[in-house]
Design an enzyme around this catalytic site. Structure first.
Site, PDB file in Angstrom:
ATOM      1  N   LYS A 246     -33.587  46.428  10.412  1.00  0.00           N
ATOM      2  CA  LYS A 246     -32.651  46.795   9.327  1.00  0.00           C
ATOM      3  C   LYS A 246     -33.097  48.103   8.704  1.00  0.00           C
ATOM      4  O   LYS A 246     -34.269  48.487   8.809  1.00  0.00           O
ATOM      5  CB  LYS A 246     -32.600  45.704   8.240  1.00  0.00           C
TER       6      LYS A 246
ATOM      7  N   ASP B 172     -37.393  39.290   3.011  1.00  0.00           N
ATOM      8  CA  ASP B 172     -36.331  39.984   3.762  1.00  0.00           C
ATOM      9  C   ASP B 172     -35.654  39.121   4.823  1.00  0.00           C
ATOM     10  O   ASP B 172     -34.725  39.572   5.492  1.00  0.00           O
ATOM     11  CB  ASP B 172     -36.915  41.206   4.490  1.00  0.00           C
TER      12      ASP B 172
HETATM   13  O1  C5P Z   1     -42.072  38.549   0.665  1.00  0.00           O
HETATM   14  P1  C5P Z   1     -42.873  39.500   1.483  1.00  0.00           P
HETATM   15  O2  C5P Z   1     -43.905  38.809   2.314  1.00  0.00           O
HETATM   16  O3  C5P Z   1     -42.041  40.446   2.250  1.00  0.00           O
HETATM   17  O4  C5P Z   1     -43.663  40.410   0.408  1.00  0.00           O
HETATM   18  C1  C5P Z   1     -44.859  41.085   0.705  1.00  0.00           C
HETATM   19  C2  C5P Z   1     -45.470  41.585  -0.598  1.00  0.00           C
HETATM   20  O5  C5P Z   1     -44.686  42.656  -1.141  1.00  0.00           O
HETATM   21  C3  C5P Z   1     -45.538  40.565  -1.707  1.00  0.00           C
HETATM   22  O6  C5P Z   1     -46.702  39.801  -1.631  1.00  0.00           O
HETATM   23  C4  C5P Z   1     -45.523  41.438  -2.956  1.00  0.00           C
HETATM   24  O7  C5P Z   1     -46.799  42.000  -3.178  1.00  0.00           O
HETATM   25  C5  C5P Z   1     -44.620  42.581  -2.550  1.00  0.00           C
HETATM   26  N1  C5P Z   1     -43.208  42.366  -2.957  1.00  0.00           N
HETATM   27  C6  C5P Z   1     -42.843  42.504  -4.287  1.00  0.00           C
HETATM   28  N2  C5P Z   1     -41.528  42.315  -4.641  1.00  0.00           N
HETATM   29  C7  C5P Z   1     -40.590  42.029  -3.717  1.00  0.00           C
HETATM   30  C8  C5P Z   1     -40.944  41.889  -2.359  1.00  0.00           C
HETATM   31  C9  C5P Z   1     -42.273  42.078  -2.007  1.00  0.00           C
HETATM   32  O8  C5P Z   1     -43.673  42.775  -5.160  1.00  0.00           O
HETATM   33  N3  C5P Z   1     -39.312  41.875  -4.096  1.00  0.00           N
END
Ligand code: C5P
Length: 348
Positions: free
Chosen positions: A45, A174
């Site tokens: 994406k 995501d």
């Molecule tokens: O949810 P995901 O594993 O993609 O997120 C990875 C990291 O990115 C999270 O642990 C957080 O530190 C940061 N993050 C965030 N806010 C979001 C998505 C991700 O702070 N909306």
């Protein structure tokens, strides 16, 4: 507030998905191999805009972003094993963790926990990667979404599409996007609150994805943003106004609507990204160029023939190496939609 919106978005989606998913005509056995029960495309994406709204109490950030699937992506092949057999993940790329921490296996486990081991047996999964990692292209998230969809299909759909969407948010921010019905979606919350929209009009003649070999970890980018005390966040652009602009088929959204609040912290971590962006805009004359997600990929869009599309990938990679001392991969890409009731299919 977030919960209420999640519920609303899910209710809208559940209504849209009431009809049971048709068995996709595009499901096919892996080419040249009898051993796989199903092979699916797992698209990447890009984020056409990404606004960070605020830091939340749970440590995540509230965002508002327009996600678009593209035809760059991986292949996932599935073999249904006997009930009780352990899941196995194989991958074409070295260095990929293949243990239970991998999002693909976590997706299979999640479905088994929710639907029961009697409905979801063991699975062998082969992941053939093309989407680069640490790229802001959602590669790992797409693989997890594809695994949820594929395993559910091979088990006779014990879960509805709305349930897959509801459960996916627990695996990562995501993943939910890829389970949406059209390949285009406005996402809020952590990224997991899905508002599907009609497939976006592609007003572009050419789209390219540019990926420096160096990657950036998403947590590092968010940490850098927090350390700046959010001084770089744009406050003058309402995401709903941006959404309307990108949905207008009569013209291409203007350059100023390409807003990614994660660019400043990512560019602070990897200053060469800003130089690549400047080259794309000022030297090559692309209509727009912006980083996707938390980087390090950028995408560039051309509305006409301002760029020699056939020559661009090799020429730009050579120029980045010579002038910026940075290795990049460059791919032509297209927006990828999803047909109703079917999974994404790799473009021709
Ligand atoms: O949810 P995901 O594993 O993609 O997120 C990875 C990291 O990115 C999270 O642990 C957080 O530190 C940061 N993050 C965030 N806010 C979001 C998505 C991700 O702070 N909306």
């Amino acid at each position: 507030m977030v919960l209420r919106r999640t519920t609303l978005a899910l209710a809208t989606l559940a209504a849209a998905l009431q009809t049971p998913p048709r068995r996709s005509t595009r499901l096919r056995a892996a080419a040249g191999s009898k051993e796989w029960d199903l092979t699916l495309f797992s698209p990447a994406k890009i984020n056409l805009f990404l606004r960070i709204i605020k830091k939340r109490d749970d440590g995540f950030h509230e965002l508002a972003s327009l996600f678009q699937a593209i035809d760059l992506g991986d292949d996932l092949s599935f073999e249904k094993l006997a009930s009780g057999e352990a899941d196995v993940l194989e991958c074409s790329t070295e260095g990929m963790p293949l243990d239970a921490s991998n999002l693909v296996l976590r997706a299979v486990s999640l479905l088994r926990d929710k639907c029961g081991a009697d409905k979801v047996p063991g699975f062998r999964v082969l992941l053939e990667k093309q989407t680069p990692m640490q790229a802001g292209l959602g590669g790992g998230s797409s693989n997890a979404a594809t695994a949820l969809y594929g395993v559910n299909e091979l088990c006779g759909n014990p879960a509805s599409q709305a349930q897959l969407i509801e459960w996916s948010g627990a695996l990562g921010s995501d993943i939910t996007f890829f389970l949406g019905p059209t390949g285009s979606a406005f996402c809020t919350g952590r990224g997991e609150v899905l508002e599907p929209i009609a497939a976006l009009p592609s007003t572009f003649k050419h789209v390219f994805v540019i990926k420096p070999y160096r990657g950036l970890s998403t947590p590092l980018v968010f940490k850098t943003l927090a350390a700046s005390e959010y001084a770089t966040l744009r406050t003058d652009v309402d995401p709903r106004v941006l959404l309307k602009s990108f949905g207008d088929a009569s013209r291409s959204a203007p350059l100023m609507d390409y807003v990614n609040d994660l660019e400043p912290p990512s560019f602070a971590c990897e200053p060469v990204l800003a130089e690549i962006k400047t080259k794309l805009l000022d030297k090559y004359g692309f209509h727009a160029a912006m980083m996707s997600g938390s980087g390090t990929s950028l995408f560039a869009v051309a509305t006409g023939d301002e760029v020699d599309a056939a020559a661009f990938p090799a020429a730009f990679a050579a120029e980045c190496k010579k002038e910026l001392a940075v290795d990049v991969d460059v791919w032509p890409a297209r927006f990828l939609g999803r047909e109703e009731g079917e999974w994404y299919a790799r473009g021709e």
